[in-house]
Design a protein around this motif. Structure first.
Motif, PDB file in Angstrom:
ATOM      1  N   LEU A   6      25.908   0.256 -45.959  1.00  0.00           N
ATOM      2  CA  LEU A   6      25.917  -0.915 -45.083  1.00  0.00           C
ATOM      3  C   LEU A   6      24.521  -1.512 -44.941  1.00  0.00           C
ATOM      4  N   GLN A   7      23.516  -0.653 -45.060  1.00  0.00           N
ATOM      5  CA  GLN A   7      22.127  -1.114 -45.041  1.00  0.00           C
ATOM      6  C   GLN A   7      21.417  -0.493 -46.242  1.00  0.00           C
TER       7      GLN A   7
ATOM      8  N   ASN B 171      17.221   5.961 -42.234  1.00  0.00           N
ATOM      9  CA  ASN B 171      17.441   4.811 -41.358  1.00  0.00           C
ATOM     10  C   ASN B 171      18.793   4.148 -41.597  1.00  0.00           C
ATOM     11  N   ALA B 172      19.237   4.159 -42.856  1.00  0.00           N
ATOM     12  CA  ALA B 172      20.480   3.465 -43.199  1.00  0.00           C
ATOM     13  C   ALA B 172      21.700   4.152 -42.597  1.00  0.00           C
TER      14      ALA B 172
ATOM     15  N   GLY C  43      22.323   3.637 -38.744  1.00  0.00           N
ATOM     16  CA  GLY C  43      22.756   2.260 -38.511  1.00  0.00           C
ATOM     17  C   GLY C  43      24.132   1.988 -39.076  1.00  0.00           C
ATOM     18  N   GLY C  44      24.394   2.519 -40.290  1.00  0.00           N
ATOM     19  CA  GLY C  44      25.706   2.323 -40.900  1.00  0.00           C
ATOM     20  C   GLY C  44      26.808   3.004 -40.128  1.00  0.00           C
TER      21      GLY C  44
ATOM     22  N   ARG D 285      17.555   6.268 -51.254  1.00  0.00           N
ATOM     23  CA  ARG D 285      18.472   5.188 -50.886  1.00  0.00           C
ATOM     24  C   ARG D 285      19.876   5.505 -51.387  1.00  0.00           C
TER      25      ARG D 285
ATOM     26  N   ARG E 198      19.381  -1.295 -48.533  1.00  0.00           N
ATOM     27  CA  ARG E 198      17.972  -1.452 -48.863  1.00  0.00           C
ATOM     28  C   ARG E 198      17.089  -0.459 -48.106  1.00  0.00           C
ATOM     29  N   LYS E 199      17.658   0.146 -47.083  1.00  0.00           N
ATOM     30  CA  LYS E 199      16.879   1.080 -46.269  1.00  0.00           C
ATOM     31  C   LYS E 199      17.000   2.500 -46.811  1.00  0.00           C
TER      32      LYS E 199
END
Length: 292
Positions: free
Chosen positions: A226-227, A234-235, A238-239, A266, A229-230
């Protein structure tokens, strides 16, 4: 005798007779390249014992080839006019059944029962992902799929780390994909704005990884992308939050380390095996998040 449904003139004449303008919404681009048809048929390795489901037969160019080589063909066509024309054109083909329906609402088992079958189709582009999932998750699933899709989509499906995607994982979980041929836009009437590819999917006897809950496993993968690029540290928090699951970043980092995955990587660099370990490590955290 050559295929009578493949020439541009015959396609235009048939469309005029039906007073039908190809619909972009329905993905109506009609194949006019006989060589591509032969590549599809060869990749499907059809025998008189085979049962085949075709999706979006359109004017019948591929259908014509399928009824010559397979024992039974179910052609699923959404457009009523095209379905009626197919029934009329192929009325002498005892091994063909035209099904006028939305393929995503057709349970393959209602057609083939428990018999082995193959899917051979020029898939409407706008339902490619949904159609692949529909068949790959079906019971029974096809033993083989040979489908025409957008070239970019085909390349995403066969990708390997570090270029993975949710779609690549979703397909490769169930099947081994390969690109059989690349097809230029000019092979269709009307020509789409993108090139295509013939994709061959061989069903795996079993998934390459064992997971306790397939849907939950793919929710974990989706959360990572969902994120995308992070970095995963961190991804993933948030995801997961985007999926309604609140998990502390520190706990996610601990889970990644426990799974043997560097938190600075990633999502597109992970293999299915690594995602399975991440999912297993996150399991207790996700259970707690759902409970809260």
């Amino acid at each position: 005798m050559g295929n009578p449904y493949i020439t541009p003139g015959r396609v235009r004449a048939a469309l005029n007779t039906l007073n039908l303008r190809p619909s972009r919404d329905l993905g109506q681009n009609f194949l006019i390249d006989a060589q591509v048809l032969q590549q599809i048929v060869a990749a499907a390795a059809l025998t008189p014992e085979d049962v085949v489901i075709e999706v979006g037969p359109g004017l019948g160019a591929l259908t014509y080839e399928l009824v010559q080589h397979a024992g039974k063909v179910y052609a699923i066509e959404l457009d009523r006019r095209l379905a009626a024309r197919l029934r009329d054109e192929f009325r002498a083909a005892a091994n063909l059944e035209v099904v006028q329906a939305d393929v995503l609402r057709v349970d393959p088992a209602t057609l083939v029962g428990a018999a082995p079958y193959k899917v051979v189709a020029n898939l409407p582009y706008q339902i490619t992902s949904a159609a692949l999932r529909h068949f790959l998750e079906a019971v029974p699933a096809p033993q083989l799929m040979v489908v025409m899709v957008q070239r970019e989509v085909a390349e995403r499906i066969v990708a390997q780390p570090p270029d993975m995607s949710v779609l690549a994982h979703a397909v490769q979980f169930y099947a081994e994909p390969s690109i059989v041929a690349r097809v230029p836009a000019e092979a269709f009437l009307p020509a789409p704005k993108v090139d295509s590819a013939v994709l061959r999917l061989v069903r795996r006897p079993q998934p390459p990884v064992a997971v306790d809950d397939v849907d939950a496993f793919f929710r974990t993968i989706k959360a990572g992308f969902l994120q995308a690029r992070k970095k995963l540290a961190n991804a993933l928090p948030g995801g997961l939050a985007g999926l309604g699951l609140r998990v502390d970043k520190e706990a996610v980092v601990h889970a990644l380390v426990a799974a043997g995955v560097d938190p600075n990587r990633r999502a597109e660099t992970l293999t299915l095996q690594e995602w399975a370990r991440v999912h297993a490590a996150l399991g207790p955290l996700l259970a707690g998040a759902r409970a809260s």
